[in-house]
Write a protein that holds these residues in place. Structure first.
Motif, mmCIF file in Angstrom:
data_model
loop_
_atom_site.group_PDB
_atom_site.id
_atom_site.type_symbol
_atom_site.label_atom_id
_atom_site.label_comp_id
_atom_site.label_asym_id
_atom_site.label_seq_id
_atom_site.Cartn_x
_atom_site.Cartn_y
_atom_site.Cartn_z
ATOM 1 N N TRP A 150 -2.394 -5.664 -3.239
ATOM 2 C CA TRP A 150 -1.262 -4.811 -3.620
ATOM 3 C C TRP A 150 -0.579 -4.341 -2.343
ATOM 4 N N GLY A 151 0.669 -4.718 -2.184
ATOM 5 C CA GLY A 151 1.440 -4.308 -1.017
ATOM 6 C C GLY A 151 2.374 -3.166 -1.352
ATOM 7 N N ILE A 152 2.338 -2.129 -0.548
ATOM 8 C CA ILE A 152 3.147 -0.936 -0.799
ATOM 9 C C ILE A 152 4.174 -0.771 0.311
ATOM 10 N N ILE A 153 5.440 -0.665 -0.092
ATOM 11 C CA ILE A 153 6.526 -0.417 0.853
ATOM 12 C C ILE A 153 6.889 1.057 0.754
ATOM 13 N N GLY A 154 6.477 1.823 1.758
ATOM 14 C CA GLY A 154 6.703 3.269 1.751
ATOM 15 C C GLY A 154 5.462 4.028 1.326
ATOM 16 N N LEU A 155 4.634 4.407 2.294
ATOM 17 C CA LEU A 155 3.357 5.067 1.983
ATOM 18 C C LEU A 155 3.491 6.581 2.143
ATOM 19 N N GLY A 156 4.407 7.169 1.365
ATOM 20 C CA GLY A 156 4.497 8.623 1.300
ATOM 21 C C GLY A 156 3.533 9.140 0.257
ATOM 22 N N ALA A 157 3.819 10.302 -0.304
ATOM 23 C CA ALA A 157 2.914 10.913 -1.291
ATOM 24 C C ALA A 157 2.726 10.007 -2.507
ATOM 25 N N ILE A 158 3.820 9.455 -3.017
ATOM 26 C CA ILE A 158 3.720 8.580 -4.193
ATOM 27 C C ILE A 158 3.040 7.274 -3.816
ATOM 28 N N GLY A 159 3.440 6.697 -2.689
ATOM 29 C CA GLY A 159 2.819 5.461 -2.242
ATOM 30 C C GLY A 159 1.310 5.601 -2.073
#
Length: 319
Positions: A150-159
């Motif tokens: 699983w790749g996540i673009i944008g690892l802020g609070a939601i990410g």
């Protein structure tokens, strides 16, 4: 006592309990506000509450009594912050209120696509299942999330919340930092091209800015696995919609799910509405943030921001 106006209450939902603001003074509530109505509606108020209504210098300059702008969202791109600072108008926002709501919707969208839920529901309700000679049906095989990347673009609070949940399903999580500044030791940080090539699921949880606008174009979609799914719960405009429509029609990826679009409401001529196989695409009308609980938290946080302002305290203050 303050004079308060809510410019676009309809965006908060008809079930929103806006009476929480009554304790601060008189409250004028407008369901929607057109650009040409803004100046008249805010000219005599102390506090403005807005979700998406734009407040720039030309609309703020005659609001001589205005002391506080409460943005009913996290993003403040609809506010002229420089002018507000110059005028000493405080601006507050609300962060983190929708994290669990967006997390839940991310997985709801993924499973709808990944397990062909629309197809199977229709198969049963159409009467086809009743005609079957066996108890099950394998027309649309599906995979497990376990052991996928699983790749996540944008690892802020939601990410981060999505990353934790994906990991609980047994996924390997990698991420791309759109700012270039996020270093999280819990997950592997990779370059965007690597993330797109190796991921089975790509989910976007980033803001729209100069670094992310048009980030996912046709050439980058071509890097993805043909079996991969891309989800955008960040902002419309991060994915080029013409390019996504083309990639889906050409079968370059398995599917896409979008909660956000470049223009909202969607334009009737949006190319995504006319793709050949609509079952490859799932679109919801910017609702991921909007669970009942999230909208209640949002309204309550706005009230706390107003309360802090009246007490001379800084809380969620942007400027």
């Amino acid at each position: 006592m303050l004079k308060i106006c809510v410019l676009d209450a309809k965006t908060l939902g008809e079930d929103a309990q806006l009476s929480v603001f009554d304790r601060f003074g008189t409250v004028e509530i407008y369901a929607e506000t057109r650009p040409d109505e803004v100046v008249e509606r805010i000219k005599d108020v102390d506090v403005v509450i807005t979700n998406k209504v734009v407040l720039k210098e030309e609309t703020l300059k005659d609001a001589s009594k205005l002391k506080l702008i409460c943005v009913a969202a996290t993003g403040t791109n609809n506010i002229d912050l420089d002018y507000a600072l110059k005028r000493k108008i405080a601006v507050t926002n609300v962060a983190g209120y929708s994290t669990m709501s967006v997390l839940q919707h991310t997985f709801a969208m993924l499973f709808y696509l990944m397990e062909s839920l629309h197809y199977y529901d229709k198969y049963v309700k159409s009467g086809e299942y009743a005609k079957s000679s066996i108890f099950t049906h394998h027309e649309r095989p599906f995979h497990e999330l376990y052991d996928k990347t699983w790749g996540i673009i944008g690892l802020g609070a939601i990410g981060k919340a999505v990353a934790n949940a994906a990991q609980a399903f047994g996924c390997k999580v990698v991420y791309y930092s759109t700012s270039g500044k996020n270093n999280n030791s819990q997950y592997e940080r990779v370059e965007l091209e690597s993330l797109l090539k190796e991921s089975d699921i790509v989910s976007i949880h980033a803001p729209l800015n100069n670094s992310t606008k048009g980030l996912i174009d046709y050439n980058r979609l071509r890097l993805m696995k043909r079996s991969a799914v891309i989800l955008n719960l960040g902002r419309g405009g991060i994915i080029k919609e013409d390019d996504l429509a083309r990639a889906l029609d050409e079968g370059l990826i398995s599917g896409a799910a979008l909660d956000v679009l470049e223009n909202e409401p969607v334009n009737s001529d949006n190319p995504l509405l006319g793709i050949k196989n609509s079952e490859r695409l799932f679109i919801t009308p910017h609702i991921a943030w909007a669970s009942i609980e999230a909208r209640k938290r949002l309204v309550d946080e706005i009230a706390l921001n107003i309360e802090a302002f009246t007490q001379g305290k800084e809380r969620n203050r942007v400027c």
